[in-house]
Design a protein around this motif. Structure first.
Motif, PDB file in Angstrom:
ATOM      1  N   ASP A 110      18.808 -35.590  20.583  1.00  0.00           N
ATOM      2  CA  ASP A 110      20.037 -35.146  21.328  1.00  0.00           C
ATOM      3  C   ASP A 110      20.694 -36.484  21.032  1.00  0.00           C
ATOM      4  O   ASP A 110      21.541 -36.569  21.980  1.00  0.00           O
ATOM      5  CB  ASP A 110      19.312 -34.716  22.177  1.00  0.00           C
ATOM      6  CG  ASP A 110      21.303 -34.382  23.409  1.00  0.00           C
ATOM      7  OD1 ASP A 110      21.462 -33.306  22.885  1.00  0.00           O
ATOM      8  OD2 ASP A 110      20.656 -34.570  24.608  1.00  0.00           O
ATOM      9  N   GLY A 111      20.622 -37.155  19.756  1.00  0.00           N
ATOM     10  CA  GLY A 111      22.234 -37.956  20.230  1.00  0.00           C
ATOM     11  C   GLY A 111      21.213 -39.252  19.898  1.00  0.00           C
ATOM     12  O   GLY A 111      19.911 -39.614  19.857  1.00  0.00           O
ATOM     13  N   ALA A 112      21.725 -40.453  19.610  1.00  0.00           N
ATOM     14  CA  ALA A 112      21.299 -41.644  19.201  1.00  0.00           C
ATOM     15  C   ALA A 112      20.958 -42.576  20.901  1.00  0.00           C
ATOM     16  O   ALA A 112      21.677 -42.369  21.470  1.00  0.00           O
ATOM     17  CB  ALA A 112      22.642 -43.013  19.175  1.00  0.00           C
ATOM     18  N   VAL A 113      19.849 -43.187  20.615  1.00  0.00           N
ATOM     19  CA  VAL A 113      19.276 -43.356  21.760  1.00  0.00           C
ATOM     20  C   VAL A 113      19.798 -45.156  21.990  1.00  0.00           C
ATOM     21  O   VAL A 113      19.295 -45.697  21.094  1.00  0.00           O
ATOM     22  CB  VAL A 113      17.891 -43.249  22.253  1.00  0.00           C
ATOM     23  CG1 VAL A 113      17.427 -44.067  23.712  1.00  0.00           C
ATOM     24  CG2 VAL A 113      17.874 -42.192  21.891  1.00  0.00           C
ATOM     25  N   ALA A 114      20.194 -45.672  23.151  1.00  0.00           N
ATOM     26  CA  ALA A 114      20.359 -47.386  22.787  1.00  0.00           C
ATOM     27  C   ALA A 114      19.303 -47.458  23.183  1.00  0.00           C
ATOM     28  O   ALA A 114      19.520 -49.116  23.336  1.00  0.00           O
ATOM     29  CB  ALA A 114      21.610 -47.316  24.133  1.00  0.00           C
ATOM     30  N   ALA A 115      18.849 -47.815  23.911  1.00  0.00           N
ATOM     31  CA  ALA A 115      17.317 -48.142  25.363  1.00  0.00           C
ATOM     32  C   ALA A 115      16.724 -47.404  25.479  1.00  0.00           C
ATOM     33  O   ALA A 115      16.915 -46.150  25.468  1.00  0.00           O
ATOM     34  CB  ALA A 115      18.500 -49.123  25.954  1.00  0.00           C
ATOM     35  N   GLU A 116      15.377 -47.861  25.309  1.00  0.00           N
ATOM     36  CA  GLU A 116      14.452 -46.411  26.405  1.00  0.00           C
ATOM     37  C   GLU A 116      13.168 -48.024  26.920  1.00  0.00           C
ATOM     38  O   GLU A 116      13.119 -48.257  26.307  1.00  0.00           O
ATOM     39  CB  GLU A 116      14.033 -46.175  24.814  1.00  0.00           C
ATOM     40  CG  GLU A 116      12.254 -44.879  25.723  1.00  0.00           C
ATOM     41  CD  GLU A 116      11.729 -44.495  24.790  1.00  0.00           C
ATOM     42  OE1 GLU A 116      11.145 -43.412  23.959  1.00  0.00           O
ATOM     43  OE2 GLU A 116      11.587 -45.450  23.073  1.00  0.00           O
ATOM     44  N   ILE A 117      12.697 -47.239  27.978  1.00  0.00           N
ATOM     45  CA  ILE A 117      11.474 -47.627  28.669  1.00  0.00           C
ATOM     46  C   ILE A 117      10.768 -46.687  28.841  1.00  0.00           C
ATOM     47  O   ILE A 117      10.747 -45.708  29.207  1.00  0.00           O
ATOM     48  CB  ILE A 117      11.811 -48.588  30.218  1.00  0.00           C
ATOM     49  CG1 ILE A 117      13.063 -48.843  29.755  1.00  0.00           C
ATOM     50  CG2 ILE A 117      10.975 -48.814  30.979  1.00  0.00           C
ATOM     51  CD1 ILE A 117      13.730 -49.958  31.315  1.00  0.00           C
ATOM     52  N   LEU A 118       9.292 -47.449  28.624  1.00  0.00           N
ATOM     53  CA  LEU A 118       8.099 -46.741  28.050  1.00  0.00           C
ATOM     54  C   LEU A 118       7.277 -46.203  29.697  1.00  0.00           C
ATOM     55  O   LEU A 118       7.392 -47.306  30.499  1.00  0.00           O
ATOM     56  CB  LEU A 118       7.410 -46.295  27.121  1.00  0.00           C
ATOM     57  CG  LEU A 118       7.353 -46.609  25.252  1.00  0.00           C
ATOM     58  CD1 LEU A 118       6.437 -46.462  24.813  1.00  0.00           C
ATOM     59  CD2 LEU A 118       8.375 -44.899  25.425  1.00  0.00           C
ATOM     60  N   ASN A 119       6.771 -45.297  30.824  1.00  0.00           N
ATOM     61  CA  ASN A 119       5.610 -44.790  31.489  1.00  0.00           C
ATOM     62  C   ASN A 119       6.859 -46.102  32.291  1.00  0.00           C
ATOM     63  O   ASN A 119       6.069 -46.422  33.667  1.00  0.00           O
ATOM     64  CB  ASN A 119       5.169 -45.520  31.376  1.00  0.00           C
ATOM     65  CG  ASN A 119       3.969 -44.794  30.331  1.00  0.00           C
ATOM     66  OD1 ASN A 119       3.634 -43.640  30.608  1.00  0.00           O
ATOM     67  ND2 ASN A 119       3.699 -45.584  28.913  1.00  0.00           N
TER      68      ASN A 119
END
Length: 287
Positions: A70-79
């Protein structure tokens, strides 16, 4: 283990975007950014501001993006796990977000109606058009999944279970249905389940999500699910307990970053379409 975000950048974001719920608290919240994918906050606005600051701080440190469907992800935090102490305070009021409540209420009403019809949510936004497989229904409508999809009303079933056994651990509503990769859909539900736990006269709710977008997902999801929790507590005649929100992937798309946060050369300029038509209505004025 790499840190989820830089605490100094987190504190800068708090000041720059006037995230008032975090004033004088960020040092305590972020004492150990290695494990701060878990946070306890007084209300939903504080939850949103915390994760927004965390994601922006992470992006500032990496200045990179990852591809996604769905597009470029700039940042991600898991769980990412959030515990909201007072779910009755369910509205994101942050000036950094400027949440359109007309759409938030419209989406909640759609869920409560049990409808999966695209035309019903189009009273509030045309954003769901691109997610409908057939142009008439929406696969991920939570209300339909709760009330009709599985052949029985899960909402009523949860009420019956809690009345029969207040200590039950089986008062669970399933949202996402399994489907093979060969059975493609434009719209896979982001929410997996809702579990209601009645303890010490207080109704708690734990929401589990496979994926959650901080900009167009979290504000509306927490609003709707907290509202359902409060409504069910009223129905059962019990007090409201904690709301816990678990997201396997909590992220922000580059298109939703404030303009100054976007990476150089980015063409991700489209703002969330769910909000572009929100202030308009297709309902005719008969006055």
């Amino acid at each position: 283990m790499a840190k989820l975000f830089d605490v100094k950048e987190f504190n800068k974001v708090v000041k720059e975007y006037e995230l008032s719920s975090l004033y004088n608290k960020s040092n305590k919240l972020c004492s150990d950014a290695d494990v701060d994918n878990y946070v306890v906050v007084p209300n939903v606005n504080a939850a949103w501001e915390y994760w927004f600051a965390a994601l922006l701080a992470q992006h500032r440190s990496t200045l990179s993006t990852a591809t996604s469907r769905d597009g470029a992800v700039a940042a991600e935090i898991l769980n990412a796990i959030t515990v909201v102490k007072d779910p009755t305070r369910m509205i994101v009021t942050s000036p950094a977000r400027k949440l359109p409540m007309r759409y938030a209420v419209g989406e909640l009403l759609w869920y409560l109606s049990g409808s999966e019809k695209l035309k019903d949510i189009k009273l509030f936004s045309s954003a769901w058009d691109r997610m409908s497989d057939d142009g008439e229904t929406v696969n991920s409508c939570y209300g339909h999944k709760i009330q009709h999809f599985y052949g029985f009303d899960q909402w009523q079933d949860v009420i019956d279970r809690l009345k029969a056994d207040p200590n039950t651990r089986q008062a669970v509503i399933h949202i996402k249905n399994p489907r093979p990769i060969t059975d493609q859909t434009k719209d896979t539900p982001c929410t997996l389940s809702l579990q209601f736990l009645l303890r010490d006269g207080r109704l708690n709710l734990t929401t589990t999500m496979r994926s959650n977008d901080i900009w167009t997902g979290v504000p509306y999801d927490m609003f709707s699910f907290c509202a359902m929790q409060v409504m069910l507590a009223m129905k059962l005649g019990v007090d409201v307990g904690n709301y816990t929100h678990q997201a396997g992937s909590l992220h922000i798309y580059e298109r939703n970053l404030p303009d100054k946060e976007k990476t150089e050369g980015s063409n991700e300029t489209e703002k969330p379409t769910v909000e572009e038509p929100v202030q308009e209505s297709t309902v005719k004025d008969n006055k």
